[in-house]
Design a protein around this motif. Structure first.
Motif, PDB file in Angstrom:
ATOM      1  N   LEU A  96     -34.689  -9.113  84.399  1.00  0.00           N
ATOM      2  CA  LEU A  96     -34.522  -7.716  83.991  1.00  0.00           C
ATOM      3  C   LEU A  96     -33.188  -7.434  83.310  1.00  0.00           C
ATOM      4  O   LEU A  96     -33.098  -6.546  82.466  1.00  0.00           O
ATOM      5  N   GLN A  97     -32.156  -8.154  83.673  1.00  0.00           N
ATOM      6  CA  GLN A  97     -30.835  -7.877  83.121  1.00  0.00           C
ATOM      7  C   GLN A  97     -30.224  -9.147  82.548  1.00  0.00           C
ATOM      8  O   GLN A  97     -30.635 -10.239  82.880  1.00  0.00           O
ATOM      9  N   ARG A  98     -29.231  -8.994  81.713  1.00  0.00           N
ATOM     10  CA  ARG A  98     -28.646 -10.158  81.041  1.00  0.00           C
ATOM     11  C   ARG A  98     -27.152 -10.349  81.324  1.00  0.00           C
ATOM     12  O   ARG A  98     -26.565 -11.315  80.896  1.00  0.00           O
ATOM     13  N   TRP A  99     -26.507  -9.447  82.018  1.00  0.00           N
ATOM     14  CA  TRP A  99     -25.049  -9.511  82.150  1.00  0.00           C
ATOM     15  C   TRP A  99     -24.561 -10.394  83.284  1.00  0.00           C
ATOM     16  O   TRP A  99     -23.436 -10.871  83.265  1.00  0.00           O
ATOM     17  N   LYS A 100     -25.341 -10.642  84.314  1.00  0.00           N
ATOM     18  CA  LYS A 100     -24.924 -11.512  85.414  1.00  0.00           C
ATOM     19  C   LYS A 100     -26.109 -12.358  85.861  1.00  0.00           C
ATOM     20  O   LYS A 100     -27.201 -11.839  86.047  1.00  0.00           O
ATOM     21  N   HIS A 101     -25.853 -13.645  86.043  1.00  0.00           N
ATOM     22  CA  HIS A 101     -26.908 -14.535  86.509  1.00  0.00           C
ATOM     23  C   HIS A 101     -26.761 -14.736  88.015  1.00  0.00           C
ATOM     24  O   HIS A 101     -25.715 -15.158  88.484  1.00  0.00           O
ATOM     25  N   ALA A 160     -33.655 -12.341  93.204  1.00  0.00           N
ATOM     26  CA  ALA A 160     -32.654 -12.756  92.222  1.00  0.00           C
ATOM     27  C   ALA A 160     -33.325 -13.201  90.932  1.00  0.00           C
ATOM     28  O   ALA A 160     -32.832 -12.911  89.835  1.00  0.00           O
ATOM     29  N   GLN A 161     -34.459 -13.877  91.061  1.00  0.00           N
ATOM     30  CA  GLN A 161     -35.201 -14.330  89.878  1.00  0.00           C
ATOM     31  C   GLN A 161     -35.672 -13.140  89.048  1.00  0.00           C
ATOM     32  O   GLN A 161     -35.545 -13.139  87.817  1.00  0.00           O
ATOM     33  N   ILE A 162     -36.184 -12.119  89.711  1.00  0.00           N
ATOM     34  CA  ILE A 162     -36.642 -10.915  89.011  1.00  0.00           C
ATOM     35  C   ILE A 162     -35.466 -10.185  88.373  1.00  0.00           C
ATOM     36  O   ILE A 162     -35.548  -9.739  87.217  1.00  0.00           O
ATOM     37  N   LEU A 163     -34.358 -10.055  89.107  1.00  0.00           N
ATOM     38  CA  LEU A 163     -33.170  -9.410  88.540  1.00  0.00           C
ATOM     39  C   LEU A 163     -32.648 -10.162  87.319  1.00  0.00           C
ATOM     40  O   LEU A 163     -32.202  -9.541  86.352  1.00  0.00           O
ATOM     41  N   ASN A 164     -32.699 -11.480  87.356  1.00  0.00           N
ATOM     42  CA  ASN A 164     -32.244 -12.256  86.203  1.00  0.00           C
ATOM     43  C   ASN A 164     -33.120 -12.017  84.979  1.00  0.00           C
ATOM     44  O   ASN A 164     -32.633 -12.064  83.853  1.00  0.00           O
TER      45      ASN A 164
END
Length: 164
Positions: A129-134, A123-127
């Motif tokens: 990489l992307q900005r639309w959902k935390h 989840a930390q890495i996804l946050n």
């Protein structure tokens, strides 16, 4: 109505009927103890978190942290520890039900330490990489938090068994 027999006799305490009711309830429904452990563990976890943040309980921020993942002690660990103690006490440690409860507890402990921590790292890495959902990053527990949950669950369960 209470009437004294002697000068030294005290009126009955209003707490005694309540304690007798709780004891009989726990004696009759021993499996309520893990539920009580879960609620007390969650309240303890929120209290510890509130003190760590140097907040006041009167501010009400702690209400939003009830039943959220992570923190000390691990509520899941406390619950399954209480469950295996109650099953062992009621049905015996040689029962099939105890074996099932123990395997279930081991899976929950492993999940709390390893799997959910890995999901939190993802989840930390996804946050990043992307900005639309935390995504929530604090999902798992440390070994110490799980151990704290196991100890908390065991102590409160033994207290509940003693009270019943």
């Amino acid at each position: 109505m209470w009437q004294p027999n002697s000068v030294h006799q005290q009126p009955p305490s209003p707490i005694l009927p309540t304690m007798h009711f709780i004891a009989s309830l726990l004696r009759e429904y021993l499996f309520l103890i893990p539920v009580v452990v879960m609620i007390l563990s969650e309240l303890t976890k929120v209290g510890i978190d509130t003190l760590r943040r140097h907040e006041r309980f009167s501010e009400g921020h702690w209400l939003g942290r009830l039943f959220h993942p992570g923190g000390m002690p691990s509520t899941h660990s406390a619950f399954v520890t209480s469950l295996i103690i109650v099953v062992g006490r009621k049905l015996g440690v040689n029962s099939t039900e105890f074996a099932i409860a123990f395997v279930f507890a081991a899976i929950v402990w492993y999940d709390a330490i390893s799997v959910r921590r890995a999901v939190g790292a993802q989840a930390q890495i996804l946050n990043r990489l992307q900005r639309w959902k935390h995504f929530t990053e604090r999902l798992g527990h440390s070994f110490l938090e799980v151990l704290g949950g196991i100890a908390f669950g065991a102590l409160v369960t033994m207290l509940g068994i003693w009270l019943s």
